[in-house]
Design an enzyme around this catalytic site. Structure first.
Site, PDB file in Angstrom:
ATOM      1  N   LYS A   1      62.957  85.129  29.793  1.00  0.00           N
ATOM      2  CA  LYS A   1      63.605  84.378  28.716  1.00  0.00           C
ATOM      3  C   LYS A   1      63.945  82.967  29.171  1.00  0.00           C
ATOM      4  O   LYS A   1      63.713  81.981  28.445  1.00  0.00           O
ATOM      5  CB  LYS A   1      64.879  85.108  28.273  1.00  0.00           C
ATOM      6  CG  LYS A   1      65.737  84.364  27.242  1.00  0.00           C
ATOM      7  CD  LYS A   1      65.022  84.210  25.911  1.00  0.00           C
ATOM      8  CE  LYS A   1      65.842  83.402  24.911  1.00  0.00           C
ATOM      9  NZ  LYS A   1      67.031  84.117  24.421  1.00  0.00           N
TER      10      LYS A   1
ATOM     11  N   LYS B   1      72.455  75.786  26.613  1.00  0.00           N
ATOM     12  CA  LYS B   1      72.866  76.910  27.461  1.00  0.00           C
ATOM     13  C   LYS B   1      71.681  77.459  28.239  1.00  0.00           C
ATOM     14  O   LYS B   1      71.753  77.673  29.458  1.00  0.00           O
ATOM     15  CB  LYS B   1      73.473  78.018  26.597  1.00  0.00           C
ATOM     16  CG  LYS B   1      73.696  79.341  27.316  1.00  0.00           C
ATOM     17  CD  LYS B   1      73.951  80.469  26.333  1.00  0.00           C
ATOM     18  CE  LYS B   1      73.828  81.827  27.002  1.00  0.00           C
ATOM     19  NZ  LYS B   1      73.949  82.946  26.052  1.00  0.00           N
TER      20      LYS B   1
ATOM     21  N   THR C   1      71.518  86.560  26.418  1.00  0.00           N
ATOM     22  CA  THR C   1      70.803  85.687  27.348  1.00  0.00           C
ATOM     23  C   THR C   1      71.814  85.179  28.363  1.00  0.00           C
ATOM     24  O   THR C   1      72.718  84.415  28.012  1.00  0.00           O
ATOM     25  CB  THR C   1      70.146  84.506  26.607  1.00  0.00           C
ATOM     26  OG1 THR C   1      69.182  85.002  25.688  1.00  0.00           O
ATOM     27  CG2 THR C   1      69.457  83.570  27.595  1.00  0.00           C
TER      28      THR C   1
END
Length: 298
Positions: A168, A243, A93
């Site tokens: 995502k 994050k 990611t």
């Protein structure tokens, strides 16, 4: 395509590589941690001491790395070590800009590429039930689909290059916001004398129901499999949620999108991480809200 190189054998990559082995793929693995390589070897992954050794003879290379800078560093070496036509898949990611740069590196080397971040956490990685959000050429996606199916339950082509990362980032912004909302409701319910079970029984069948409540309830009891029943052992660590929220805010700033709740969620998870709770499950943020509620009423 049966010969796969897997780069990055951590909490997610290790189980994913092991599931490929279970499905009959030949997997050569490399990680900077010898302990992780040894653990993967125990699951049938062929251990390698360098990236070059891992990709030798590979038809597909999968990377699962911490951040965009790591992906770009590895892919810059990768494209010089594999022949044209090798399929490159990144399951990390990362930020949109890095994802696009990785695709560009692959294109220059005449290697088909896909960005394919995952959802489902360490549990999904272990059980092979991950969701893959994929960006790239539909024909390359079709070719790689059996590989994804060996590691996941849902595989979704989201669009062209970097679309998987976009999906995502947006999904996890929803998740971060909704978890805070659910935690806030339980903290308020506690203040009002409402039992956890009563609130769950109402909200889980009413308009307040969502995944953060019905599958990942942040208090012990109502959902026995949630991390709240195991002292918030992740799961999905709060540091990883932070994050992803930071990635969402970087994308929002770059595009001019207004995401005030995403911004506030990022701030709250930053506070949670600063307290030293980054390795706890992200649902453990309820403790921060409880503490701040105590300060506000004191």
């Amino acid at each position: 395509m049966t010969n796969i190189a897997f780069i990055g054998l951590g909490h997610m990559g290790g189980p994913m590589a092991a599931n490929l082995v279970k499905k009959g793929f030949s997997v050569r693995g490399f990680d900077l941690s010898p302990a992780l390589v040894s653990e993967a070897q125990g699951a049938g992954v062929i251990p390698c001491t360098s990236l070059a050794e891992a990709v030798d003879g590979a038809e597909v290379v999968i990377t699962m790395l911490p951040a965009g800078k790591h992906v770009l560093f590895v892919w810059q070496e990768l494209v010089t070590a594999v022949p044209a036509g090798t399929v490159l898949i990144d399951c990390s990611t990362i930020d949109i800009d890095s994802a696009r740069k990785a695709h560009a590196l692959a294109a220059d080397a005449e290697c088909p590429s896909l960005d394919a971040p995952v959802s489902g956490g360490t549990g999904g990685a272990a059980t092979g039930t991950l969701t893959f959000m994929v960006g790239g050429d539909p024909e390359v996606f079709s070719t790689a689909q059996p590989i994804f199916e060996a590691m996941g339950k849902r595989i979704i082509l989201c669009g062209g290059a970097s679309s998987g990362q976009a999906a995502k980032i947006c999904n996890n912004m929803i998740l971060g916001i909704s978890m805070i909302a659910v935690c806030e409701a339980f903290v308020l319910g506690e203040k009002l004398g409402l039992s956890h079970q009563s609130l769950f029984d109402v909200a889980s069948v009413s308009s307040g129901q969502c995944w953060s409540l019905t599958t990942y309830c942040p208090v012990p009891g109502p959902v026995p499999t949630s991390p709240a029943n195991a002292d918030y052992n992740p799961g999905f660590a709060a540091a990883l949620m932070l994050k992803d929220l930071k990635l969402s805010q970087a994308a929002a700033q770059a595009t001019g999108a207004m995401t005030p709740l995403g911004a506030r969620a990022s701030e709250l998870y930053d506070l949670f991480n600063q307290r030293g709770d980054g390795e706890r499950d992200f649902s453990g943020i309820i403790s921060l809200l409880r503490d701040q509620s105590g300060e506000a009423s004191g």
